[in-house]
Design an enzyme around this catalytic site. Sequence first.
Site, short mmCIF file in Angstrom:
data_model
loop_
_atom_site.label_atom_id
_atom_site.label_comp_id
_atom_site.label_asym_id
_atom_site.label_seq_id
_atom_site.Cartn_x
_atom_site.Cartn_y
_atom_site.Cartn_z
N GLU A 1 0.83 -1.22 0.00
CA GLU A 1 0.00 0.00 0.00
C GLU A 1 0.85 1.26 0.00
OE1 GLU A 1 -2.93 0.12 3.17
OE2 GLU A 1 -4.46 -0.67 1.85
N HIS B 1 8.48 -26.57 -1.64
CA HIS B 1 7.82 -27.67 -2.36
C HIS B 1 6.66 -27.16 -3.20
CE1 HIS B 1 10.17 -30.68 -0.08
NE2 HIS B 1 10.24 -29.66 0.76
N LYS C 1 -14.27 -0.04 -3.85
CA LYS C 1 -15.36 0.36 -2.96
C LYS C 1 -16.47 1.05 -3.75
CE LYS C 1 -12.39 1.11 1.04
NZ LYS C 1 -11.78 2.11 1.90
O1 PA5 Z 1 -3.52 1.17 5.77
C1 PA5 Z 1 -4.67 1.55 5.70
O2 PA5 Z 1 -4.97 2.73 5.95
C2 PA5 Z 1 -5.80 0.62 5.34
O3 PA5 Z 1 -5.37 -0.64 5.03
C3 PA5 Z 1 -6.77 0.53 6.50
O4 PA5 Z 1 -6.08 0.08 7.63
C4 PA5 Z 1 -7.95 -0.38 6.20
O5 PA5 Z 1 -8.57 -0.01 5.02
C5 PA5 Z 1 -8.96 -0.33 7.34
O6 PA5 Z 1 -9.42 0.98 7.52
P1 PA5 Z 1 -10.21 1.42 8.79
O7 PA5 Z 1 -9.36 1.24 9.98
O8 PA5 Z 1 -10.53 2.86 8.55
O9 PA5 Z 1 -11.46 0.58 8.89
#
Ligand code: PA5
Length: 443
Positions: free
Chosen positions: A285, A306, A420
């Site tokens: 990310e 494996h 989303k």
């Molecule tokens: O790194 C990030 O910001 C995302 O992966 C969030 O952690 C994830 O989408 C969960 O979001 P939230 O804590 O707002 O529910």
Amino acid sequence: MEILKLSTAKSGVEITTEQKTIAEQANRLLHSGLGAGNDFLGWVNLPSSIDAEQMAAIKACAATLRAKADVVICIGIGGSYLGAKAVLDAMSNPFELLHTEHKNPVVLFAGQNISEDYTAELLEAVKGHSIATIVISKSGTTTEPAIAFRIIKEEIERRYGKEEARERIVAITDQARGALKTLATQEGYTTFVIPDNVGGRFSVLTPVGLLPLAVGGVDIEALVAGAVEMEKATADDVPFDSNLAAQYAATRYVLYSEGKKIEILGSYEPKLQNIGEWWKQLYGESEGKEGKGIFPASVTLTADLHSMGQYIQEGERTLFETIISVAKPAHEVKVEADEANLDGLNFLAGKRLHEINKMAELGVQLAHIDGGVPNLLIELPSINEASIGALLYFFEKACGISGYMLGVNPFNQPGVEAYKKNMFALLDKPGYEEESKAIKARL
Ligand code: PA5
């Protein structure tokens, strides 16, 4: 003994003076707060800023949940789930469930998927157990955990009544915003705050990770102490040659520029498998944007030799590997001699499994290097809270440096919005009428 060692000797990379300077500048940029995404730098000095009061509040809440419930369901996704899961697995005996006496409540996870079967089987499994929940969402609006929480909340209220349910539900969310914050305030749940300036994937050392870990019996003070040690060891005034996070970031940067587009994180300790999952989110990310970034993959060894072993040895030469090695196991198991020796293993008699595992690790490393897969090695003295805390911060710091070296904003994730929008349009969420029409026409 050092808390964590890094060896880049087998990576084949010689970092130039100029590259060292770039890495040092990237580290200083993180500390100065002048780089991209600078409103999400709260994690940089987070370990050393956790005070005794915060720690005590987390431990007190964990003690309450431990006293009330034998199963605690942690609801969250992405950064609100992966860190706790990774550390809990690293610190737990995987066969604890078979022990008749449980010293810790069982921590289960929900809200990291929308699977009907997973949810139904979870509800079925906790029948007859006393339950509590920790619901974690920074935004407070993420669909997966919100759905899971609606279901688990109803279950808790049905079983214990609204009054007692309030004692069994803890919310971890934004200080002021989001549906979860509104609900928690309205219902009077115990609430912990995820600081505004700490993004989800950098939040494992906030209550997001610390509360579930304390519930699960992890020594969170030792975990944070390990992170503090790494925070000091990678500070902005630490020169490149002593700064392991800068060295890891710079080595990856050079390998990427030489066409090594995929990094495989591996370990010969299955307990560390979910550290790989947490690491994949952190790096995927943070770096995977603007058409750039190393693709983070992970393997558990020797199991994956494996399956993925063939590809790593002889597939496309776009890979490099980072192995997390553990110097000292917590237990001792030896191979015994066998008179018949039908399996031909008497040459291993008297040897500890650790020694055999180490030879597998060394043999694989050399084979992969011969096959054109550069290797980096991270060595933990043993798996304990301090070394895992240090490892978490090491990866976070290197990720920030690496993102800046790559020239991206490591602290946003614009790409996760696309799915989303489509999902809401397909589910006819109010406000998505136009998108609904458009997407349905494509089906
Ligand atoms: O790194 C990030 O910001 C995302 O992966 C969030 O952690 C994830 O989408 C969960 O979001 P939230 O804590 O707002 O529910």
